[in-house]
Design a protein around this motif. Structure first.
Motif, PDB file in Angstrom:
ATOM      1  N   LEU A  45       0.825  -1.208   0.000  1.00 13.25           N
ATOM      2  CA  LEU A  45       0.000   0.000   0.000  1.00 13.25           C
ATOM      3  C   LEU A  45       0.861   1.261   0.000  1.00 13.25           C
ATOM      4  O   LEU A  45       0.541   2.248  -0.675  1.00 13.25           O
ATOM      5  N   ASP A  46       1.954   1.236   0.754  1.00 13.78           N
ATOM      6  CA  ASP A  46       2.855   2.397   0.778  1.00 13.78           C
ATOM      7  C   ASP A  46       3.441   2.661  -0.604  1.00 13.78           C
ATOM      8  O   ASP A  46       3.438   3.802  -1.089  1.00 13.78           O
ATOM      9  N   ASP A  47       3.936   1.615  -1.250  1.00 16.62           N
ATOM     10  CA  ASP A  47       4.592   1.784  -2.551  1.00 16.62           C
ATOM     11  C   ASP A  47       3.592   2.164  -3.639  1.00 16.62           C
ATOM     12  O   ASP A  47       3.861   3.036  -4.475  1.00 16.62           O
ATOM     13  N   MET A  48       2.438   1.510  -3.641  1.00 17.65           N
ATOM     14  CA  MET A  48       1.415   1.839  -4.633  1.00 17.65           C
ATOM     15  C   MET A  48       0.860   3.235  -4.389  1.00 17.65           C
ATOM     16  O   MET A  48       0.570   3.977  -5.336  1.00 17.65           O
ATOM     17  N   GLY A  49       0.714   3.605  -3.118  1.00 21.74           N
ATOM     18  CA  GLY A  49       0.232   4.944  -2.795  1.00 21.74           C
ATOM     19  C   GLY A  49       1.195   6.023  -3.271  1.00 21.74           C
ATOM     20  O   GLY A  49       0.782   7.062  -3.794  1.00 21.74           O
ATOM     21  N   ARG A  50       2.500   5.779  -3.098  1.00 25.29           N
ATOM     22  CA  ARG A  50       3.496   6.744  -3.574  1.00 25.29           C
ATOM     23  C   ARG A  50       3.469   6.851  -5.097  1.00 25.29           C
ATOM     24  O   ARG A  50       3.547   7.955  -5.657  1.00 25.29           O
ATOM     25  N   ALA A  51       3.368   5.702  -5.764  1.00 25.58           N
ATOM     26  CA  ALA A  51       3.313   5.712  -7.229  1.00 25.58           C
ATOM     27  C   ALA A  51       2.076   6.464  -7.722  1.00 25.58           C
ATOM     28  O   ALA A  51       2.143   7.213  -8.701  1.00 25.58           O
ATOM     29  N   SER A  52       0.950   6.271  -7.046  1.00 25.70           N
ATOM     30  CA  SER A  52      -0.273   6.975  -7.414  1.00 25.70           C
ATOM     31  C   SER A  52      -0.112   8.478  -7.234  1.00 25.70           C
ATOM     32  O   SER A  52      -0.524   9.276  -8.088  1.00 25.70           O
ATOM     33  N   ALA A  53       0.497   8.880  -6.131  1.00 22.37           N
ATOM     34  CA  ALA A  53       0.697  10.303  -5.864  1.00 22.37           C
ATOM     35  C   ALA A  53       1.586  10.932  -6.927  1.00 22.37           C
ATOM     36  O   ALA A  53       1.318  12.041  -7.404  1.00 22.37           O
ATOM     37  N   ILE A  54       2.646  10.248  -7.308  1.00 24.88           N
ATOM     38  CA  ILE A  54       3.545  10.764  -8.347  1.00 24.88           C
ATOM     39  C   ILE A  54       2.801  10.903  -9.672  1.00 24.88           C
ATOM     40  O   ILE A  54       2.922  11.917 -10.375  1.00 24.88           O
ATOM     41  N   ALA A  55       2.005   9.890 -10.011  1.00 28.87           N
ATOM     42  CA  ALA A  55       1.261   9.915 -11.273  1.00 28.87           C
ATOM     43  C   ALA A  55       0.256  11.059 -11.315  1.00 28.87           C
ATOM     44  O   ALA A  55      -0.018  11.616 -12.383  1.00 28.87           O
ATOM     45  N   GLN A  56      -0.287  11.429 -10.157  1.00 24.16           N
ATOM     46  CA  GLN A  56      -1.297  12.484 -10.103  1.00 24.16           C
ATOM     47  C   GLN A  56      -0.715  13.851  -9.762  1.00 24.16           C
ATOM     48  O   GLN A  56      -1.440  14.833  -9.670  1.00 24.16           O
ATOM     49  N   GLY A  57       0.595  13.908  -9.548  1.00 23.84           N
ATOM     50  CA  GLY A  57       1.225  15.178  -9.243  1.00 23.84           C
ATOM     51  C   GLY A  57       0.923  15.696  -7.858  1.00 23.84           C
ATOM     52  O   GLY A  57       0.885  16.912  -7.638  1.00 23.84           O
ATOM     53  N   PRO A  61       1.302  11.015  -0.627  1.00 26.43           N
ATOM     54  CA  PRO A  61       0.362   9.930  -0.967  1.00 26.43           C
ATOM     55  C   PRO A  61      -0.979  10.074  -0.249  1.00 26.43           C
ATOM     56  O   PRO A  61      -1.046  10.560   0.887  1.00 26.43           O
ATOM     57  N   ILE A  62      -2.015   9.608  -0.916  1.00 22.93           N
ATOM     58  CA  ILE A  62      -3.343   9.531  -0.321  1.00 22.93           C
ATOM     59  C   ILE A  62      -3.526   8.195   0.388  1.00 22.93           C
ATOM     60  O   ILE A  62      -4.262   8.092   1.359  1.00 22.93           O
ATOM     61  N   THR A  63      -2.833   7.186  -0.111  1.00 22.85           N
ATOM     62  CA  THR A  63      -2.996   5.818   0.388  1.00 22.85           C
ATOM     63  C   THR A  63      -1.696   5.314   0.995  1.00 22.85           C
ATOM     64  O   THR A  63      -0.618   5.509   0.435  1.00 22.85           O
ATOM     65  N   SER A  64      -1.809   4.668   2.130  1.00 23.29           N
ATOM     66  CA  SER A  64      -0.676   4.004   2.777  1.00 23.29           C
ATOM     67  C   SER A  64      -1.224   2.943   3.717  1.00 23.29           C
ATOM     68  O   SER A  64      -2.420   2.946   4.053  1.00 23.29           O
ATOM     69  N   GLY A  65      -0.356   2.071   4.169  1.00 18.71           N
ATOM     70  CA  GLY A  65      -0.784   1.064   5.118  1.00 18.71           C
ATOM     71  C   GLY A  65      -1.276   1.686   6.409  1.00 18.71           C
ATOM     72  O   GLY A  65      -2.299   1.267   6.975  1.00 18.71           O
ATOM     73  N   GLU A  66      -0.581   2.697   6.897  1.00 23.87           N
ATOM     74  CA  GLU A  66      -0.965   3.347   8.150  1.00 23.87           C
ATOM     75  C   GLU A  66      -2.303   4.052   8.020  1.00 23.87           C
ATOM     76  O   GLU A  66      -3.141   4.002   8.923  1.00 23.87           O
ATOM     77  N   ARG A  67      -2.533   4.710   6.898  1.00 24.00           N
ATOM     78  CA  ARG A  67      -3.811   5.403   6.693  1.00 24.00           C
ATOM     79  C   ARG A  67      -4.978   4.422   6.671  1.00 24.00           C
ATOM     80  O   ARG A  67      -6.032   4.685   7.246  1.00 24.00           O
ATOM     81  N   LEU A  68      -4.794   3.294   5.995  1.00 26.56           N
ATOM     82  CA  LEU A  68      -5.885   2.322   5.941  1.00 26.56           C
ATOM     83  C   LEU A  68      -6.126   1.705   7.311  1.00 26.56           C
ATOM     84  O   LEU A  68      -7.266   1.475   7.711  1.00 26.56           O
ATOM     85  N   ARG A  69      -5.053   1.458   8.045  1.00 28.47           N
ATOM     86  CA  ARG A  69      -5.187   0.852   9.367  1.00 28.47           C
ATOM     87  C   ARG A  69      -6.003   1.737  10.312  1.00 28.47           C
ATOM     88  O   ARG A  69      -6.677   1.235  11.221  1.00 28.47           O
ATOM     89  N   ASN A  70      -5.949   3.024  10.118  1.00 30.51           N
ATOM     90  CA  ASN A  70      -6.628   3.962  11.007  1.00 30.51           C
ATOM     91  C   ASN A  70      -7.879   4.569  10.377  1.00 30.51           C
ATOM     92  O   ASN A  70      -8.223   5.726  10.648  1.00 30.51           O
ATOM     93  N   SER A  71      -8.550   3.810   9.530  1.00 31.61           N
ATOM     94  CA  SER A  71      -9.757   4.316   8.871  1.00 31.61           C
ATOM     95  C   SER A  71     -10.742   3.178   8.664  1.00 31.61           C
ATOM     96  O   SER A  71     -10.446   2.012   8.950  1.00 31.61           O
ATOM     97  N   GLU A  72     -11.893   3.530   8.161  1.00 31.30           N
ATOM     98  CA  GLU A  72     -12.899   2.538   7.780  1.00 31.30           C
ATOM     99  C   GLU A  72     -12.977   2.423   6.261  1.00 31.30           C
ATOM    100  O   GLU A  72     -13.958   1.926   5.716  1.00 31.30           O
ATOM    101  N   HIS A  73     -11.954   2.895   5.576  1.00 29.86           N
ATOM    102  CA  HIS A  73     -11.930   2.831   4.124  1.00 29.86           C
ATOM    103  C   HIS A  73     -11.652   1.407   3.649  1.00 29.86           C
ATOM    104  O   HIS A  73     -11.238   0.544   4.426  1.00 29.86           O
ATOM    105  N   LEU A  74     -11.867   1.200   2.367  1.00 32.81           N
ATOM    106  CA  LEU A  74     -11.571  -0.074   1.724  1.00 32.81           C
ATOM    107  C   LEU A  74     -10.608   0.168   0.566  1.00 32.81           C
ATOM    108  O   LEU A  74     -10.715   1.175  -0.138  1.00 32.81           O
ATOM    109  N   GLY A  89      -2.958  -2.530  -9.903  1.00 34.63           N
ATOM    110  CA  GLY A  89      -3.959  -1.489  -9.733  1.00 34.63           C
ATOM    111  C   GLY A  89      -4.378  -1.315  -8.292  1.00 34.63           C
ATOM    112  O   GLY A  89      -4.313  -2.261  -7.492  1.00 34.63           O
ATOM    113  N   LEU A  90      -4.801  -0.096  -7.966  1.00 31.52           N
ATOM    114  CA  LEU A  90      -5.256   0.248  -6.616  1.00 31.52           C
ATOM    115  C   LEU A  90      -6.481   1.149  -6.713  1.00 31.52           C
ATOM    116  O   LEU A  90      -6.510   2.071  -7.528  1.00 31.52           O
TER     117      LEU A  90
END
Length: 257
Positions: A45-57, A61-74, A89-90
């Motif tokens: 999640l950390d690596d994919m989140g960083r790649a997503s952030a770079i791709a979107q400028g 990152p919006i997504t990381s393991g820590e963020r998901l652990r502390n949320s009710e997101h999926l 894909g993520l």
């Protein structure tokens, strides 16, 4: 995206849904196995989140393991099982309390399912994989594409929604979320809706759209014509919606997922 461990040992399905425990559905193992699995998924999640952030400028990152652990997101991950397996894909979604305006300028408090992050690895784009991942989420959540609110959509994402689902008429908002025509159809509202328009909202529907989305919601369609014709255009109609732009105008200049 490859990792220094075998993805196929973690995930047995092509599309995996993850929640706060960072474990795939149906995981079985001892406590030590659970910790190891969650640690590896957090790295994914950390690596994919960083790649997503770079791709979107984005700055972070919006997504990381820590963020998901502390949320009710999926988070939905799309897996390519070839070889040791890769993550291609993520898609992150979650319900949010939002204050939004409909096309008349009426104010609503709603709690829709929101798309918070969406990314397909550059090596796997233009293969329809983004649509496979998105369709899986729509089916599981039992929602239509127009039912979702999109947080800061990139131009690529807006073009994706137009290409596959025909979503083009954005209802301008004063926050970072984008909603489309049909969003308010048969939708229950929280605490009712206010019919009072602020000066800001009145201006919006007098033809001056607010900034919405990561690049301003109107930009993906307006800039396509401007880039091709080298002219400045006002994409908004009198009702505040975006007019139709033919797909053959968008596709040549946008890299779709």
């Amino acid at each position: 995206m490859e990792f220094p461990f075998t993805i196929n040992n973690l995930f047995k399905e092509k599309i995996v849904k993850l929640k706060y425990d960072l474990l795939p559905n149906g995981f079985r193992g001892e406590r030590r196995d659970m910790i190891d699995c969650a640690s590896k998924i957090s790295q994914i999640l950390d690596d994919m989140g960083r790649a997503s952030a770079i791709a979107q400028g984005l700055n972070k990152p919006i997504t990381s393991g820590e963020r998901l652990r502390n949320s009710e997101h999926l988070v939905y991950l799309l897996i390519d099982p070839e070889g040791k397996g890769t993550v291609v894909g993520l898609l992150k979604v979650g319900s949010k309390n939002l204050y939004v305006y409909d096309h008349t300028g009426a104010h609503h408090e709603v709690k829709p399912l929101c798309v918070l992050d969406f990314y397909v690895h550059e090596s796997k784009q233009r293969m329809g994989l983004g649509k496979i991942l998105y369709e899986h989420m729509l089916k599981e959540a039992n929602v239509l594409p127009q039912d979702l609110a999109i947080d800061k959509p990139s131009e690529n994402f807006l073009a994706f929604l137009f290409k596959y689902y025909g979503l083009e008429h954005i209802i301008p908002q004063s926050n970072n979320y984008v909603v489309f025509d049909g969003f308010f159809a048969d939708r229950p509202v929280m605490n009712g809706s206010a019919k009072v328009q602020s000066d800001h909202v009145k201006d919006t529907f007098d033809g001056i759209p607010p900034t919405v989305g990561r690049h301003s919601a109107f930009k993906p369609v307006s800039t396509m014509g401007a880039i091709l014709q080298n002219v400045s255009v006002n994409p908004y109609q009198n009702d505040g919606t975006v007019p139709r732009i033919a797909p053959d105008i968008i596709r040549p200049v946008m890299k779709l997922k």
